[in-house]
Scaffold this active site. Structure first.
Site, mmCIF file in Angstrom:
data_model
loop_
_atom_site.group_PDB
_atom_site.id
_atom_site.type_symbol
_atom_site.label_atom_id
_atom_site.label_comp_id
_atom_site.label_asym_id
_atom_site.label_seq_id
_atom_site.Cartn_x
_atom_site.Cartn_y
_atom_site.Cartn_z
ATOM 1 N N CYS A 1 42.145 46.753 33.765
ATOM 2 C CA CYS A 1 43.112 45.464 33.383
ATOM 3 C C CYS A 1 44.533 45.965 33.308
ATOM 4 O O CYS A 1 44.796 47.332 32.945
ATOM 5 C CB CYS A 1 42.711 45.042 31.847
ATOM 6 N N GLN A 2 45.181 45.080 33.763
ATOM 7 C CA GLN A 2 46.643 45.385 33.832
ATOM 8 C C GLN A 2 47.337 45.461 32.235
ATOM 9 O O GLN A 2 48.137 46.377 31.859
ATOM 10 C CB GLN A 2 47.422 44.361 34.580
#
Length: 140
Positions: free
Chosen positions: A51-52
């Site tokens: 996930c960013q």
């Protein structure tokens, strides 16, 4: 409610909005209602990789059902995990493992996310199913 019933409810809710600005706002509002993860579980062990943003998910078994709590440091991502938690929390591990995620395509979510957020979505689903698999193994 079953996973399918909850997914159908979400599809119906998203169909009420005409454009994606309204749908994003709805996701943000859903994120605000997310049962937050206890600070003791906001650890590196509970971070979703891929996930960013930072997303923490914790699972707990209660009466043969998996309960999830989560949090994120980004408002859209928090809305995404809130939707997933709503669908999969308080379900039997087997149902989570076998549950499909076609509702995500039906509401058009994946196509309206940046590639990094779409990857994060896949990672969140994978982690939720991994928790369910671990609990299912314990039950057998």
């Amino acid at each position: 409610m079953t996973i399918t019933e909850i997914q159908n409810e979400i599809i119906e809710e998203f169909s009420m909005f005409d454009d994606w600005q309204e749908r994003y706002q709805y996701m943000i509002d859903l994120g605000k209602t997310l049962p937050l993860i206890s600070p003791e579980y906001k650890t590196d062990d509970n971070i979703i990789t891929g996930c960013q943003s930072k997303v923490w998910v914790h699972a707990n078994m209660n009466n043969d059902k998996v309960e999830f709590t989560a949090d994120s440091d980004a408002i859209i991502t928090k809305g995404i995990i809130a939707i997933l938690i709503r669908v999969f929390s308080n379900q039997h591990p087997k149902d989570i493992i076998e549950g499909n995620t076609e509702f995500i395509d039906t509401i058009g979510l994946k196509e309206h996310l940046s590639p990094t957020r779409a990857n994060g979505l896949v990672s969140m689903i994978k982690q939720i199913k991994m928790y369910a698999l671990a609990y299912q193994t314990q039950l057998n």
